[in-house]
Design a protein around this motif. Structure first.
Motif, PDB file in Angstrom:
ATOM      1  N   PHE A  70      39.729  33.504  25.800  1.00  0.00           N
ATOM      2  CA  PHE A  70      38.762  31.119  25.627  1.00  0.00           C
ATOM      3  C   PHE A  70      40.595  31.334  26.049  1.00  0.00           C
ATOM      4  O   PHE A  70      41.507  31.032  26.271  1.00  0.00           O
ATOM      5  N   LEU A  71      39.889  30.269  27.455  1.00  0.00           N
ATOM      6  CA  LEU A  71      40.714  29.331  28.507  1.00  0.00           C
ATOM      7  C   LEU A  71      40.575  28.080  27.881  1.00  0.00           C
ATOM      8  O   LEU A  71      39.927  27.366  27.906  1.00  0.00           O
ATOM      9  N   CYS A  72      42.020  27.118  27.302  1.00  0.00           N
ATOM     10  CA  CYS A  72      41.673  26.015  26.708  1.00  0.00           C
ATOM     11  C   CYS A  72      41.911  25.037  27.827  1.00  0.00           C
ATOM     12  O   CYS A  72      40.727  25.165  29.086  1.00  0.00           O
ATOM     13  N   TRP A  73      42.970  24.309  27.676  1.00  0.00           N
ATOM     14  CA  TRP A  73      42.924  23.179  28.588  1.00  0.00           C
ATOM     15  C   TRP A  73      43.757  23.557  29.914  1.00  0.00           C
ATOM     16  O   TRP A  73      44.956  24.067  30.025  1.00  0.00           O
ATOM     17  N   ARG A  74      43.516  22.783  31.654  1.00  0.00           N
ATOM     18  CA  ARG A  74      43.989  24.082  32.238  1.00  0.00           C
ATOM     19  C   ARG A  74      44.875  24.706  32.317  1.00  0.00           C
ATOM     20  O   ARG A  74      46.301  25.025  32.636  1.00  0.00           O
ATOM     21  N   VAL A  75      43.849  25.774  32.588  1.00  0.00           N
ATOM     22  CA  VAL A  75      44.556  26.944  33.024  1.00  0.00           C
ATOM     23  C   VAL A  75      43.906  27.200  34.167  1.00  0.00           C
ATOM     24  O   VAL A  75      42.658  27.120  34.378  1.00  0.00           O
ATOM     25  N   GLN A  76      44.808  27.619  35.082  1.00  0.00           N
ATOM     26  CA  GLN A  76      44.692  27.464  36.123  1.00  0.00           C
ATOM     27  C   GLN A  76      45.237  28.276  37.452  1.00  0.00           C
ATOM     28  O   GLN A  76      46.582  28.520  37.070  1.00  0.00           O
ATOM     29  N   GLU A  77      44.357  28.657  38.627  1.00  0.00           N
ATOM     30  CA  GLU A  77      45.437  29.780  39.670  1.00  0.00           C
ATOM     31  C   GLU A  77      45.370  31.094  38.660  1.00  0.00           C
ATOM     32  O   GLU A  77      45.819  31.529  38.374  1.00  0.00           O
ATOM     33  N   GLY A  78      44.731  31.748  37.391  1.00  0.00           N
ATOM     34  CA  GLY A  78      44.828  32.628  37.000  1.00  0.00           C
ATOM     35  C   GLY A  78      43.945  33.682  37.255  1.00  0.00           C
ATOM     36  O   GLY A  78      42.833  33.140  37.982  1.00  0.00           O
ATOM     37  N   ARG A  79      44.264  34.533  37.457  1.00  0.00           N
ATOM     38  CA  ARG A  79      43.513  36.442  37.033  1.00  0.00           C
ATOM     39  C   ARG A  79      43.226  36.725  36.659  1.00  0.00           C
ATOM     40  O   ARG A  79      44.170  37.571  35.199  1.00  0.00           O
ATOM     41  N   PHE A  80      42.273  37.714  36.566  1.00  0.00           N
ATOM     42  CA  PHE A  80      41.225  38.224  35.072  1.00  0.00           C
ATOM     43  C   PHE A  80      40.734  39.444  35.274  1.00  0.00           C
ATOM     44  O   PHE A  80      39.694  39.075  36.158  1.00  0.00           O
ATOM     45  N   GLU A  81      41.576  40.719  35.365  1.00  0.00           N
ATOM     46  CA  GLU A  81      40.821  41.495  35.708  1.00  0.00           C
ATOM     47  C   GLU A  81      40.283  43.350  35.171  1.00  0.00           C
ATOM     48  O   GLU A  81      41.541  43.021  34.218  1.00  0.00           O
ATOM     49  N   ASN A  82      39.683  43.673  35.427  1.00  0.00           N
ATOM     50  CA  ASN A  82      39.318  44.567  34.423  1.00  0.00           C
ATOM     51  C   ASN A  82      39.436  44.486  32.308  1.00  0.00           C
ATOM     52  O   ASN A  82      40.537  45.813  32.259  1.00  0.00           O
ATOM     53  N   ASN A  83      38.837  43.497  32.197  1.00  0.00           N
ATOM     54  CA  ASN A  83      39.015  43.448  30.659  1.00  0.00           C
ATOM     55  C   ASN A  83      37.603  43.812  30.049  1.00  0.00           C
ATOM     56  O   ASN A  83      36.727  43.532  30.687  1.00  0.00           O
ATOM     57  N   GLU A  84      37.506  43.908  28.757  1.00  0.00           N
ATOM     58  CA  GLU A  84      36.437  44.097  28.786  1.00  0.00           C
ATOM     59  C   GLU A  84      36.104  43.710  27.079  1.00  0.00           C
ATOM     60  O   GLU A  84      37.590  42.876  26.791  1.00  0.00           O
ATOM     61  N   CYS A  85      35.306  42.448  26.980  1.00  0.00           N
ATOM     62  CA  CYS A  85      35.033  41.679  26.362  1.00  0.00           C
ATOM     63  C   CYS A  85      33.727  42.143  25.215  1.00  0.00           C
ATOM     64  O   CYS A  85      32.805  41.560  25.673  1.00  0.00           O
ATOM     65  N   LEU A  86      33.545  42.267  24.008  1.00  0.00           N
ATOM     66  CA  LEU A  86      32.454  43.577  23.240  1.00  0.00           C
ATOM     67  C   LEU A  86      32.657  43.016  22.094  1.00  0.00           C
ATOM     68  O   LEU A  86      33.288  42.692  20.747  1.00  0.00           O
ATOM     69  N   ASP A  87      31.381  42.735  21.485  1.00  0.00           N
ATOM     70  CA  ASP A  87      30.876  41.913  20.332  1.00  0.00           C
ATOM     71  C   ASP A  87      31.533  41.259  19.261  1.00  0.00           C
ATOM     72  O   ASP A  87      32.116  40.942  18.003  1.00  0.00           O
ATOM     73  N   ASN A  88      31.940  40.573  20.456  1.00  0.00           N
ATOM     74  CA  ASN A  88      32.894  38.908  19.520  1.00  0.00           C
ATOM     75  C   ASN A  88      31.578  38.255  18.726  1.00  0.00           C
ATOM     76  O   ASN A  88      30.253  37.845  19.246  1.00  0.00           O
TER      77      ASN A  88
END
Length: 208
Positions: A70-88
């Motif tokens: 969950f990106l909240c307020w003003r999450v900027q210039e981030g890098r999200f790499e090779n993650n797994e989001c499963l069965d949430n």
């Protein structure tokens, strides 16, 4: 973490926690790597308000009650790499208030209880615009693969797979990419979008 800079969380596991798994707010240059959050009652990974340049890499967010990331307020210039989001229980990834200019590469978003990637309903000045997704697999979620609300603009999906892999009544992913009436400049380049229950895309989605 709160009001922190240049911190690193690596090789940690959070299981069965009553709340969010890993959360940080008003931060700069936080790295979270090779961590897993399983069965939290809140959000799995929560880069929060005012987090500049976060990196979340090689993490797993599995079977949490709310969103995987969950990106909240003003999450900027981030890098999200090779993650797994499963069965949430809710969305795989949720993006919204001024969450802009982030890069998502090589993530797998599968089997979540609502949309795979959800862009929240924000006005133009606050929308989660200018985000890029590459080599991302979005499949077998219970809502849409990608659901874009609000006046969100300038989204790029490149070399992504957005599918329901199952057959018959087992399929639940309704639409590959749903772009709302106020969204603009949503592009899919070299993506494979197929097997979704209702349609591969709906709304203004440009290809190529």
């Amino acid at each position: 973490l709160h009001r922190a800079r240049r911190c690193r969380i690596a090789d940690c596991a959070v299981k069965d926690f009553a709340g969010d798994g890993i959360s940080f707010q008003i931060t700069q240059d936080i790295e979270v790597e090779r961590c897993q959050v399983i069965h939290a009652t809140g959000l799995g990974l929560h880069p929060g308000t005012g987090s500049a340049r976060p990196i979340i890499r090689n993490c797993r967010s599995v079977a949490n009650d709310q969103d995987g990331i969950f990106l909240c307020w003003r999450v900027q210039e981030g890098r999200f790499e090779n993650n797994e989001c499963l069965d949430n229980g809710r969305h795989g990834i949720s993006i919204g208030h001024k969450d802009t200019d982030c890069l998502f590469v090589g993530n797998v978003i599968r089997g979540n209880g609502a949309h795979g990637i959800y862009f929240r309903d924000e006005k133009a000045t606050n929308a989660g615009s200018r985000n890029t997704f590459r080599d991302t697999t979005i499949e077998d979620n219970k809502g849409c693969g990608v659901y874009v609300e609000g006046r969100t603009t300038d989204l790029l999906f490149e070399d992504c797979i957005i599918c329901d892999t199952r057959t018959g009544p087992a399929r639940t992913q309704r639409i590959g990419i749903w772009a709302g009436p106020n969204a603009a400049r949503v592009r899919a380049v070299r993506c494979r979008i197929e097997g979704n229950v209702e349609a591969e895309t709906e709304g203004e989605v440009a290809f190529g």
